[in-house]
Design a protein around this motif. Structure first.
Motif, PDB file in Angstrom:
ATOM      1  N   GLY A  51      47.979  23.525  58.071  1.00  0.00           N
ATOM      2  CA  GLY A  51      48.705  22.868  59.154  1.00  0.00           C
ATOM      3  C   GLY A  51      48.125  21.558  59.632  1.00  0.00           C
ATOM      4  O   GLY A  51      48.685  20.925  60.526  1.00  0.00           O
ATOM      5  N   GLY A  52      46.989  21.130  59.048  1.00  0.00           N
ATOM      6  CA  GLY A  52      46.408  19.872  59.494  1.00  0.00           C
ATOM      7  C   GLY A  52      46.093  18.958  58.322  1.00  0.00           C
ATOM      8  O   GLY A  52      45.769  19.420  57.239  1.00  0.00           O
ATOM      9  N   TRP A  53      46.193  17.644  58.584  1.00  0.00           N
ATOM     10  CA  TRP A  53      45.885  16.666  57.544  1.00  0.00           C
ATOM     11  C   TRP A  53      44.408  16.359  57.530  1.00  0.00           C
ATOM     12  O   TRP A  53      43.744  16.374  58.568  1.00  0.00           O
ATOM     13  N   GLY A  54      43.898  16.057  56.313  1.00  0.00           N
ATOM     14  CA  GLY A  54      42.507  15.656  56.179  1.00  0.00           C
ATOM     15  C   GLY A  54      42.338  14.754  54.980  1.00  0.00           C
ATOM     16  O   GLY A  54      43.261  14.571  54.187  1.00  0.00           O
ATOM     17  N   THR A  55      41.143  14.210  54.840  1.00  0.00           N
ATOM     18  CA  THR A  55      40.882  13.229  53.788  1.00  0.00           C
ATOM     19  C   THR A  55      40.093  13.850  52.638  1.00  0.00           C
ATOM     20  O   THR A  55      39.631  14.988  52.712  1.00  0.00           O
ATOM     21  N   VAL A  56      39.932  13.054  51.585  1.00  0.00           N
ATOM     22  CA  VAL A  56      39.202  13.461  50.385  1.00  0.00           C
ATOM     23  C   VAL A  56      38.033  12.500  50.205  1.00  0.00           C
ATOM     24  O   VAL A  56      38.197  11.282  50.321  1.00  0.00           O
ATOM     25  N   CYS A  57      36.861  13.046  49.929  1.00  0.00           N
ATOM     26  CA  CYS A  57      35.675  12.213  49.708  1.00  0.00           C
ATOM     27  C   CYS A  57      35.675  11.644  48.299  1.00  0.00           C
ATOM     28  O   CYS A  57      36.174  12.271  47.365  1.00  0.00           O
ATOM     29  N   ALA A  85      36.864   3.973  50.712  1.00  0.00           N
ATOM     30  CA  ALA A  85      37.820   3.687  51.790  1.00  0.00           C
ATOM     31  C   ALA A  85      38.496   2.325  51.628  1.00  0.00           C
ATOM     32  O   ALA A  85      38.721   1.616  52.604  1.00  0.00           O
ATOM     33  N   GLU A  86      38.815   1.984  50.379  1.00  0.00           N
ATOM     34  CA  GLU A  86      39.475   0.703  50.116  1.00  0.00           C
ATOM     35  C   GLU A  86      40.797   0.589  50.877  1.00  0.00           C
ATOM     36  O   GLU A  86      41.254  -0.506  51.196  1.00  0.00           O
ATOM     37  N   PHE A  87      41.432   1.718  51.155  1.00  0.00           N
ATOM     38  CA  PHE A  87      42.692   1.711  51.913  1.00  0.00           C
ATOM     39  C   PHE A  87      42.478   2.171  53.358  1.00  0.00           C
ATOM     40  O   PHE A  87      43.374   2.714  53.994  1.00  0.00           O
ATOM     41  N   GLY A  88      41.280   1.956  53.854  1.00  0.00           N
ATOM     42  CA  GLY A  88      41.002   2.287  55.239  1.00  0.00           C
ATOM     43  C   GLY A  88      40.415   3.679  55.401  1.00  0.00           C
ATOM     44  O   GLY A  88      40.440   4.492  54.487  1.00  0.00           O
ATOM     45  N   GLN A  89      39.875   3.925  56.588  1.00  0.00           N
ATOM     46  CA  GLN A  89      39.212   5.192  56.868  1.00  0.00           C
ATOM     47  C   GLN A  89      40.133   6.130  57.626  1.00  0.00           C
ATOM     48  O   GLN A  89      40.896   5.703  58.487  1.00  0.00           O
ATOM     49  N   GLY A  90      40.017   7.411  57.291  1.00  0.00           N
ATOM     50  CA  GLY A  90      40.860   8.437  57.912  1.00  0.00           C
ATOM     51  C   GLY A  90      40.526   8.727  59.362  1.00  0.00           C
ATOM     52  O   GLY A  90      41.168   9.574  59.976  1.00  0.00           O
ATOM     53  N   GLY A  91      39.526   8.053  59.867  1.00  0.00           N
ATOM     54  CA  GLY A  91      39.215   8.107  61.291  1.00  0.00           C
ATOM     55  C   GLY A  91      38.967   9.497  61.829  1.00  0.00           C
ATOM     56  O   GLY A  91      38.010  10.147  61.457  1.00  0.00           O
ATOM     57  N   SER A  92      39.876   9.963  62.661  1.00  0.00           N
ATOM     58  CA  SER A  92      39.641  11.212  63.372  1.00  0.00           C
ATOM     59  C   SER A  92      39.962  12.449  62.542  1.00  0.00           C
ATOM     60  O   SER A  92      39.717  13.563  62.981  1.00  0.00           O
ATOM     61  N   LEU A  93      40.511  12.268  61.355  1.00  0.00           N
ATOM     62  CA  LEU A  93      40.858  13.433  60.534  1.00  0.00           C
ATOM     63  C   LEU A  93      39.600  14.095  59.979  1.00  0.00           C
ATOM     64  O   LEU A  93      38.601  13.433  59.750  1.00  0.00           O
ATOM     65  N   PRO A  94      39.664  15.402  59.734  1.00  0.00           N
ATOM     66  CA  PRO A  94      38.542  16.048  59.057  1.00  0.00           C
ATOM     67  C   PRO A  94      38.486  15.643  57.589  1.00  0.00           C
ATOM     68  O   PRO A  94      39.508  15.290  57.004  1.00  0.00           O
ATOM     69  N   ILE A  95      37.289  15.659  57.022  1.00  0.00           N
ATOM     70  CA  ILE A  95      37.132  15.455  55.579  1.00  0.00           C
ATOM     71  C   ILE A  95      37.259  16.837  54.930  1.00  0.00           C
ATOM     72  O   ILE A  95      36.410  17.701  55.108  1.00  0.00           O
ATOM     73  N   LEU A  96      38.366  17.046  54.215  1.00  0.00           N
ATOM     74  CA  LEU A  96      38.680  18.394  53.726  1.00  0.00           C
ATOM     75  C   LEU A  96      38.090  18.698  52.358  1.00  0.00           C
ATOM     76  O   LEU A  96      37.719  19.831  52.085  1.00  0.00           O
TER      77      LEU A  96
END
Ligand code: CA
Ligand code: CA
Length: 139
Positions: A51-57, A85-96
């Protein structure tokens, strides 16, 4: 022409019909979106989990992971795996996901090898991204 770094993705043009005969089957988990890139073909990879969005390392991130992402989003080709992070940082999202190692055939990133959802040693300046294409980038 030799074999390029970005090959055609088998199956990307022929989605499996769903049992109801309407539209492609959507995998239950691992929904994706691309954020922060110009146009729909590129961006930071964000994964939906529980149910939540997150980023990939970007550790171990390569063209095989990009192939999984691009195919899942309906593109025929993966052009590039994007790091730092060439397309910017996911900021407040968790790194999933961290240390994602895909063979390239997986249906979504969660099926690739990784450290376990939410287990990582990354920061958002390592957010991974992709560049996908509908056209063969090697032509
Ligand atoms: Ca890294
Ligand atoms: Ca790592």
């Amino acid at each position: 022409m030799g074999k390029g770094r970005a090959g055609a993705l088998p199956g990307s043009r022929q989605p499996q019909p769903s049992p109801s005969g309407r539209g492609p089957v959507r995998p239950a988990g691992g929904r994706l979106r691309l954020v922060g890139g110009p146009g729909p073909c590129r961006g930071r990879v964000e994964v939906l989990h529980a149910g939540g969005w997150g980023t990939v390392c970007d550790d171990s991130w390569n063209i095989s992971g990009a192939a999984v992402v691009c195919r899942q989003l309906g593109f025929a080709y993966a052009v590039r795996a994007v790091k730092r992070a060439e397309f910017g940082q996911g900021g407040s999202l968790p790194i999933l996901l961290d240390d994602v190692r895909c063979a390239g055939w997986e249906r979504n990133l969660l099926e690739c090898q990784h450290n376990g959802v939410g287990t990582h040693n990354c920061e958002h300046d390592e957010d991974a991204g992709v560049v996908c294409s509908h056209q063969n980038p090697d032509l």
